[in-house]
Scaffold this motif. Structure first.
Motif, PDB file in Angstrom:
ATOM      1  N   THR A 182       0.840  -1.196   0.000  1.00  0.00           N
ATOM      2  CA  THR A 182       0.000   0.000   0.000  1.00  0.00           C
ATOM      3  C   THR A 182       0.875   1.245   0.000  1.00  0.00           C
ATOM      4  O   THR A 182       1.863   1.325   0.733  1.00  0.00           O
ATOM      5  N   ILE A 183       0.475   2.232  -0.803  1.00  0.00           N
ATOM      6  CA  ILE A 183       1.203   3.494  -0.900  1.00  0.00           C
ATOM      7  C   ILE A 183       0.217   4.604  -0.572  1.00  0.00           C
ATOM      8  O   ILE A 183      -0.789   4.781  -1.262  1.00  0.00           O
ATOM      9  N   ARG A 184       0.481   5.330   0.480  1.00  0.00           N
ATOM     10  CA  ARG A 184      -0.446   6.384   0.895  1.00  0.00           C
ATOM     11  C   ARG A 184      -0.426   7.546  -0.082  1.00  0.00           C
ATOM     12  O   ARG A 184       0.455   7.663  -0.947  1.00  0.00           O
ATOM     13  N   ASP A 185      -1.389   8.436   0.050  1.00  0.00           N
ATOM     14  CA  ASP A 185      -1.492   9.583  -0.841  1.00  0.00           C
ATOM     15  C   ASP A 185      -0.310  10.533  -0.651  1.00  0.00           C
ATOM     16  O   ASP A 185       0.286  10.619   0.419  1.00  0.00           O
ATOM     17  N   ASP A 186       0.014  11.229  -1.731  1.00  0.00           N
ATOM     18  CA  ASP A 186       1.076  12.251  -1.754  1.00  0.00           C
ATOM     19  C   ASP A 186       2.469  11.689  -1.532  1.00  0.00           C
ATOM     20  O   ASP A 186       3.388  12.434  -1.169  1.00  0.00           O
ATOM     21  N   CYS A 187       2.681  10.402  -1.747  1.00  0.00           N
ATOM     22  CA  CYS A 187       4.021   9.823  -1.602  1.00  0.00           C
ATOM     23  C   CYS A 187       4.864  10.095  -2.847  1.00  0.00           C
ATOM     24  O   CYS A 187       4.367  10.073  -3.975  1.00  0.00           O
ATOM     25  N   HIS A 188       6.138  10.326  -2.606  1.00  0.00           N
ATOM     26  CA  HIS A 188       7.128  10.395  -3.688  1.00  0.00           C
ATOM     27  C   HIS A 188       8.049   9.195  -3.495  1.00  0.00           C
ATOM     28  O   HIS A 188       8.880   9.183  -2.593  1.00  0.00           O
ATOM     29  N   VAL A 189       7.866   8.195  -4.349  1.00  0.00           N
ATOM     30  CA  VAL A 189       8.622   6.943  -4.221  1.00  0.00           C
ATOM     31  C   VAL A 189       9.870   7.054  -5.092  1.00  0.00           C
ATOM     32  O   VAL A 189       9.789   7.157  -6.321  1.00  0.00           O
ATOM     33  N   ALA A 190      11.024   7.037  -4.442  1.00  0.00           N
ATOM     34  CA  ALA A 190      12.285   7.328  -5.121  1.00  0.00           C
ATOM     35  C   ALA A 190      12.700   6.200  -6.060  1.00  0.00           C
ATOM     36  O   ALA A 190      12.252   5.052  -5.949  1.00  0.00           O
ATOM     37  N   LYS A 191      13.581   6.533  -6.973  1.00  0.00           N
ATOM     38  CA  LYS A 191      14.096   5.584  -7.962  1.00  0.00           C
ATOM     39  C   LYS A 191      14.607   4.312  -7.285  1.00  0.00           C
ATOM     40  O   LYS A 191      15.358   4.361  -6.313  1.00  0.00           O
ATOM     41  N   GLY A 192      14.188   3.173  -7.829  1.00  0.00           N
ATOM     42  CA  GLY A 192      14.714   1.902  -7.359  1.00  0.00           C
ATOM     43  C   GLY A 192      14.186   1.432  -6.020  1.00  0.00           C
ATOM     44  O   GLY A 192      14.764   0.543  -5.407  1.00  0.00           O
ATOM     45  N   THR A 193      13.060   1.972  -5.557  1.00  0.00           N
ATOM     46  CA  THR A 193      12.484   1.535  -4.281  1.00  0.00           C
ATOM     47  C   THR A 193      11.837   0.159  -4.440  1.00  0.00           C
ATOM     48  O   THR A 193      11.091  -0.082  -5.391  1.00  0.00           O
ATOM     49  N   LEU A 194      12.096  -0.727  -3.484  1.00  0.00           N
ATOM     50  CA  LEU A 194      11.433  -2.028  -3.415  1.00  0.00           C
ATOM     51  C   LEU A 194      10.556  -2.028  -2.180  1.00  0.00           C
ATOM     52  O   LEU A 194      11.050  -1.943  -1.057  1.00  0.00           O
ATOM     53  N   ILE A 224      20.399  -3.009  -0.520  1.00  0.00           N
ATOM     54  CA  ILE A 224      20.239  -2.285  -1.775  1.00  0.00           C
ATOM     55  C   ILE A 224      19.281  -3.082  -2.655  1.00  0.00           C
ATOM     56  O   ILE A 224      19.455  -4.289  -2.831  1.00  0.00           O
ATOM     57  N   SER A 225      18.274  -2.430  -3.173  1.00  0.00           N
ATOM     58  CA  SER A 225      17.177  -3.154  -3.841  1.00  0.00           C
ATOM     59  C   SER A 225      17.656  -4.027  -4.991  1.00  0.00           C
ATOM     60  O   SER A 225      17.200  -5.168  -5.149  1.00  0.00           O
ATOM     61  N   TYR A 226      18.576  -3.536  -5.821  1.00  0.00           N
ATOM     62  CA  TYR A 226      18.998  -4.330  -6.987  1.00  0.00           C
ATOM     63  C   TYR A 226      19.899  -5.484  -6.589  1.00  0.00           C
ATOM     64  O   TYR A 226      20.175  -6.373  -7.416  1.00  0.00           O
ATOM     65  N   GLU A 227      20.382  -5.520  -5.355  1.00  0.00           N
ATOM     66  CA  GLU A 227      21.115  -6.678  -4.856  1.00  0.00           C
ATOM     67  C   GLU A 227      20.175  -7.710  -4.252  1.00  0.00           C
ATOM     68  O   GLU A 227      20.493  -8.888  -4.164  1.00  0.00           O
ATOM     69  N   VAL A 228      18.986  -7.246  -3.818  1.00  0.00           N
ATOM     70  CA  VAL A 228      17.979  -8.158  -3.228  1.00  0.00           C
ATOM     71  C   VAL A 228      17.157  -8.810  -4.326  1.00  0.00           C
ATOM     72  O   VAL A 228      16.839  -9.999  -4.270  1.00  0.00           O
ATOM     73  N   PHE A 229      16.796  -8.021  -5.355  1.00  0.00           N
ATOM     74  CA  PHE A 229      15.940  -8.546  -6.426  1.00  0.00           C
ATOM     75  C   PHE A 229      16.455  -8.058  -7.776  1.00  0.00           C
ATOM     76  O   PHE A 229      16.370  -6.879  -8.063  1.00  0.00           O
TER      77      PHE A 229
END
Length: 229
Positions: A182-194, A224-229
């Motif tokens: 779930t992503i709440r309103d007005d979120c800014h999800v940064a590059k590469g977020t898992l 680091i997300s790209y190391e996890v997935f």
């Protein structure tokens, strides 16, 4: 409500990248729920171990232009989110460099409201994309997501199933959202977020290439997300 642009474009002959599950699913969806015709599959030569798939030829991606010129055929690359969608990005860029256009598949069972949607998107059944939301190139929305209003999903993003994204969100490239997150309103999800499965993102902003779990979601320090997935 306007009809999604993939349904009002003239019919195209399509080559699907891959010979695994997602390619088989794409073949089924396009064949049974679009105006397009699948004529072949393609993979990189070093991974090619069959000459035919679903009764159609499998062509080396490196030399695809020789058999299926970019003036007459289009591509579709419905790949998984491995390496934070960067593997799918590399195939998309390689196809663009060869001069191909990519179709997007949008299920007739998805709900849209005249949204702007880019190339090589794979949008399955029961997605609701509310008004005034834009979707970039090379985005996958698996089945059953809620995509809130006045938002933007940028390139190379993957939503799994039953993700809820509230309104006024910005999703930067290379993000991946697990099932039931779930992503709440007005979120800014940064590059590469898992955002992990069932996690609930309530903070207004994430950090690039980070992994978040839990409800409320918290960053896993040192991952680091790209190391996890």
């Amino acid at each position: 409500m306007n009809i999604p642009y993939t349904y009002i474009n003239k019919m195209a002959q399509i080559i699907i990248f891959g010979t695994k599950d997602l390619a088989e699913l794409a073949h089924y969806y396009i064949t049974n729920d679009s105006i397009h015709e699948v004529v072949a599959f393609t993979v990189h030569k070093k991974y090619k171990n069959i000459d035919e798939f679903k009764g159609l030829p499998v062509i080396d991606f490196e030399s695809i232009v020789d058999t299926f010129p970019n003036s007459d055929f289009k591509l579709f690359a419905p790949m998984i989110g491995k390496n934070m969608n960067r593997l799918r990005e590399s195939v998309y860029i390689e196809g663009k460099n060869k001069g191909y256009q990519f179709i997007s598949y949008i299920s007739s069972k998805a709900t849209l409201f005249d949204n702007v949607i880019g190339e090589n998107c794979f949008i399955l059944e029961n997605n609701t994309i509310q008004p005034f939301t834009k979707i970039g190139n090379n985005v996958v929305l698996w089945s059953g997501n809620h995509i809130g209003h006045h938002s933007e999903i940028k390139d190379h993003v993957f939503f799994t199933s039953h993700v809820v994204m509230s309104g006024h969100c910005t999703i930067e490239p290379y993000c991946f959202f697990g099932v039931n997150s779930t992503i709440r309103d007005d979120c800014h999800v940064a590059k590469g977020t898992l955002l992990a499965m069932s996690a609930s993102l309530v903070s207004a902003k994430t950090e690039e290439w980070s992994v978040y779990i839990g409800n409320p979601a918290k960053k896993i320090v040192g991952k680091i997300s790209y190391e996890v997935f």
